[in-house]
Design an enzyme around this catalytic site. Structure first.
Site, PDB file in Angstrom:
ATOM      1  N   THR A 106       0.854  -1.187   0.000  1.00 30.81           N
ATOM      2  CA  THR A 106       0.000   0.000   0.000  1.00 30.81           C
ATOM      3  C   THR A 106       0.888   1.235   0.000  1.00 30.81           C
ATOM      4  O   THR A 106       2.112   1.133  -0.022  1.00 30.81           O
ATOM      5  CB  THR A 106      -0.915   0.020   1.241  1.00 30.81           C
ATOM      6  OG1 THR A 106      -0.132   0.364   2.391  1.00 30.81           O
ATOM      7  CG2 THR A 106      -1.577  -1.330   1.462  1.00 30.81           C
ATOM      8  N   CYS A 107       0.260   2.412   0.077  1.00 30.28           N
ATOM      9  CA  CYS A 107       1.042   3.651   0.087  1.00 30.28           C
ATOM     10  C   CYS A 107       1.849   3.794   1.375  1.00 30.28           C
ATOM     11  O   CYS A 107       2.825   4.554   1.423  1.00 30.28           O
ATOM     12  CB  CYS A 107       0.140   4.862  -0.100  1.00 30.28           C
ATOM     13  SG  CYS A 107      -1.168   4.997   1.138  1.00 30.28           S
ATOM     14  N   SER A 123      -1.730   1.395  11.793  1.00 29.52           N
ATOM     15  CA  SER A 123      -1.801   2.370  10.708  1.00 29.52           C
ATOM     16  C   SER A 123      -1.330   3.751  11.154  1.00 29.52           C
ATOM     17  O   SER A 123      -1.290   4.050  12.354  1.00 29.52           O
ATOM     18  CB  SER A 123      -3.243   2.479  10.190  1.00 29.52           C
ATOM     19  OG  SER A 123      -3.687   1.249   9.669  1.00 29.52           O
ATOM     20  N   GLU A 160      -7.974   3.210  11.104  1.00 28.62           N
ATOM     21  CA  GLU A 160      -8.525   3.370   9.750  1.00 28.62           C
ATOM     22  C   GLU A 160      -8.942   2.019   9.196  1.00 28.62           C
ATOM     23  O   GLU A 160      -8.331   0.992   9.480  1.00 28.62           O
ATOM     24  CB  GLU A 160      -7.506   4.074   8.843  1.00 28.62           C
ATOM     25  CG  GLU A 160      -6.180   3.346   8.674  1.00 28.62           C
ATOM     26  CD  GLU A 160      -6.122   2.557   7.383  1.00 28.62           C
ATOM     27  OE1 GLU A 160      -7.110   2.546   6.648  1.00 28.62           O
ATOM     28  OE2 GLU A 160      -5.086   1.921   7.147  1.00 28.62           O
ATOM     29  N   THR A 161     -10.000   2.030   8.412  1.00 23.78           N
ATOM     30  CA  THR A 161     -10.604   0.773   7.958  1.00 23.78           C
ATOM     31  C   THR A 161     -10.155   0.349   6.564  1.00 23.78           C
ATOM     32  O   THR A 161     -10.389  -0.783   6.161  1.00 23.78           O
ATOM     33  CB  THR A 161     -12.141   0.893   7.955  1.00 23.78           C
ATOM     34  OG1 THR A 161     -12.525   2.012   7.135  1.00 23.78           O
ATOM     35  CG2 THR A 161     -12.663   1.121   9.371  1.00 23.78           C
ATOM     36  N   GLN A 162      -9.500   1.230   5.827  1.00 30.45           N
ATOM     37  CA  GLN A 162      -9.113   0.916   4.455  1.00 30.45           C
ATOM     38  C   GLN A 162      -8.158  -0.276   4.401  1.00 30.45           C
ATOM     39  O   GLN A 162      -8.206  -1.086   3.480  1.00 30.45           O
ATOM     40  CB  GLN A 162      -8.453   2.141   3.807  1.00 30.45           C
ATOM     41  CG  GLN A 162      -8.133   1.940   2.326  1.00 30.45           C
ATOM     42  CD  GLN A 162      -7.482   3.172   1.713  1.00 30.45           C
ATOM     43  OE1 GLN A 162      -7.065   4.096   2.420  1.00 30.45           O
ATOM     44  NE2 GLN A 162      -7.403   3.208   0.394  1.00 30.45           N
ATOM     45  N   GLY A 167      -8.067  26.583  -2.271  1.00 31.74           N
ATOM     46  CA  GLY A 167      -6.760  25.939  -2.307  1.00 31.74           C
ATOM     47  C   GLY A 167      -6.835  24.654  -3.108  1.00 31.74           C
ATOM     48  O   GLY A 167      -7.907  24.070  -3.279  1.00 31.74           O
ATOM     49  N   ALA A 168      -5.668  24.202  -3.599  1.00 32.37           N
ATOM     50  CA  ALA A 168      -5.639  23.000  -4.437  1.00 32.37           C
ATOM     51  C   ALA A 168      -4.490  22.072  -4.068  1.00 32.37           C
ATOM     52  O   ALA A 168      -4.046  21.266  -4.880  1.00 32.37           O
ATOM     53  CB  ALA A 168      -5.540  23.405  -5.914  1.00 32.37           C
ATOM     54  N   ASP A 203      -2.554  19.283  -1.089  1.00 33.06           N
ATOM     55  CA  ASP A 203      -2.877  17.957  -0.549  1.00 33.06           C
ATOM     56  C   ASP A 203      -4.014  18.020   0.465  1.00 33.06           C
ATOM     57  O   ASP A 203      -4.928  17.185   0.448  1.00 33.06           O
ATOM     58  CB  ASP A 203      -1.634  17.341   0.101  1.00 33.06           C
ATOM     59  CG  ASP A 203      -0.570  16.976  -0.919  1.00 33.06           C
ATOM     60  OD1 ASP A 203      -0.926  16.841  -2.108  1.00 33.06           O
ATOM     61  OD2 ASP A 203       0.598  16.814  -0.530  1.00 33.06           O
TER      62      ASP A 203
END
Length: 444
Positions: free
Chosen positions: A49-50, A109, A114-116, A189-190, A192
């Site tokens: 994963t990341c 995590s 977190e559930t991902q 804003g754009a 993260d």
């Protein structure tokens, strides 16, 4: 047979390193197969994963298994083995089982609870199964871990409270409005943080979202990526007259939303309440806006207070889950120990049933005049005698599974009954019928 977990995660390597040791989606299948064909590896599942790359393996030896896993990772990503060793945690046996349970339930995590990760573990296991790199041990253990994590999430509040600033921003909006799926949102804003806020809004059912940014192309790119609207920063005063929720995260040194700006559009506003959430440092929204009626202005400190309180709630839930893990490890070990008993019980039952069949054949020869009904009655009663005779020996065999000298005692058990059991664990591919194993252990 040994269980090993080799992990590269947020504690062992920074994000720049983790990016270099992550398997791409189209490479994970071949990676599983490649590792499976490596010396000492009997079963394996690869999770990538990341935030983590992990290898779970059943090996014939601890040291060689660990080395070949680390060498496999080194070759896969162009590192030296020593470099991989420096960025990996290695867990063995019960510690490996504990690690898998913690990871699957979100206790390991970056964002606690977190559930991902549960879905990612499930997918990693399914891929390994499809590539035939799992067997008896992992087909049981990963199903146990997934079931444990589901139960943990259902029975505790581990995943119920926001513990990230962007998520907390959306949760604060819900506290004001209740449901927000029918509200209009504006993201200033754009970067993260803005994208994370956008994803959390979308996840909460908000569909009317507009992005503004000082660099219009960045607002456009983010908006097109997630299929929402974008406008130039010059449109901000008009947008404020219509939206319900504003989340701002820029790097500006000056206020983006000012008191004067809101005062000027107050008469044009169609909606009663306006929620302003400022997650920028320095702040984007002028603090004195608090004085305007029906405007709720929150900054990073407000969000941090919510996040800290929620984190304490998650930590309490995490402690509850941690207390359940030792029982899961015991249950896994009991199941593994029972693997050695299953073939012994099967062999004993097969020998007994062969004797019963030979007896029935002898009766057929000596009493050829038996009716079909009489034969069925005799067969039923002789099987009943066998089952009653086997009940205590099978019970004793099952109890031997937890004995420190189980191997020696099971050998003695086989010698007493003159039986020979097959190997309990079949590495590489699982061919044992789970249903028949269950029936054998229940001696019914």
């Amino acid at each position: 047979m040994h269980l090993i977990a080799v992990s590269i995660n947020h504690r062992t390597a920074d994000v720049a390193l983790r990016e270099k040791v992550a398997f791409k989606d189209d490479a994970i299948r071949s990676a599983n197969v490649g590792l499976y064909e490596t010396k000492s590896i009997l079963e394996n599942v690869i999770l990538s994963t990341c935030n983590r790359t992990e290898v779970y393996a059943v090996t014939d030896q601890i040291h060689t298994g660990r080395y070949y896993i680390q060498r496999f990772l080194a070759r896969s990503f162009g590192f030296d083995v020593e470099e991989i060793k420096e960025m990996t945690e290695v867990k063995v046996g019960d510690d490996a089982v504990k690690h898998l349970l913690q990871v699957t339930s979100g206790l390991d995590s970056v964002v606690l609870g977190e559930t991902q990760i549960l879905g990612q573990i499930r997918n990693a296991f399914f891929i390994a199964q499809e590539e035939d790199t799992t067997g008896t041990i992992f087909n049981h253990l990963f199903k146990q871990a997934i079931t444990f994590a589901k139960k943990a999430h259902n029975e505790t509040d581990i995943a119920d409270n926001a513990v990230s600033v962007s998520y907390a921003a959306v949760e604060l909006s819900k506290k004001v409005f209740g449901k927000i799926n029918n509200k209009q949102a504006l993201i200033i804003g754009a970067g993260d943080m803005s994208e994370l806020s956008l994803l959390n809004l979308i996840g909460s059912g908000v569909t009317d979202i507009t992005i503004v940014n000082r660099t219009l192309s960045k607002a456009q790119n983010l908006a097109m990526k997630h299929n929402v609207k974008f406008e130039a920063m010059t449109s901000l005063p008009q947008l404020l007259a219509n939206v319900d929720i504003v989340i701002s995260s820029t790097s500006s040194d000056e206020y983006i939303v000012t008191n004067r700006m809101l005062q000027s559009c107050a008469s044009e506003r169609k909606n009663d309440s306006l929620v302003l959430i400022d997650i920028a440092v320095p702040r984007d929204i002028e603090p004195t806006i608090d004085a305007i009626e029906d405007v709720f202005n929150y900054d990073v400190d407000d969000l941090k207070g919510l996040v800290d309180a929620n984190l304490r709630e998650r930590q309490n839930a995490a402690e509850q889950i941690m207390q359940s893990i030792p029982n899961e490890i015991v249950a896994h070990n009991e199941w593994v120990n029972m693997l050695g008993v299953v073939p012994v019980i099967r062999a004993l039952r097969e020998k007994a049933m062969n004797i019963q069949e030979d007896t029935m054949d002898s009766l057929d020869r000596k009493l050829p005049g038996l009716s079909e009904r009489e034969r069925k009655i005799i067969s039923k009663h002789t099987k009943s005698i066998i089952n009653q005779m086997l009940k205590d020996p099978i019970k004793q065999a099952k109890e031997l599974s937890s004995d420190k000298k189980s191997t020696e005692k099971l050998e003695l058990f086989q010698n007493i009954f003159d039986i020979e059991a097959e190997n309990a664990y079949e590495p590489k591919k699982e061919t044992t019928n789970k249903v028949s194993n269950s029936q054998i252990l229940s001696f019914e």
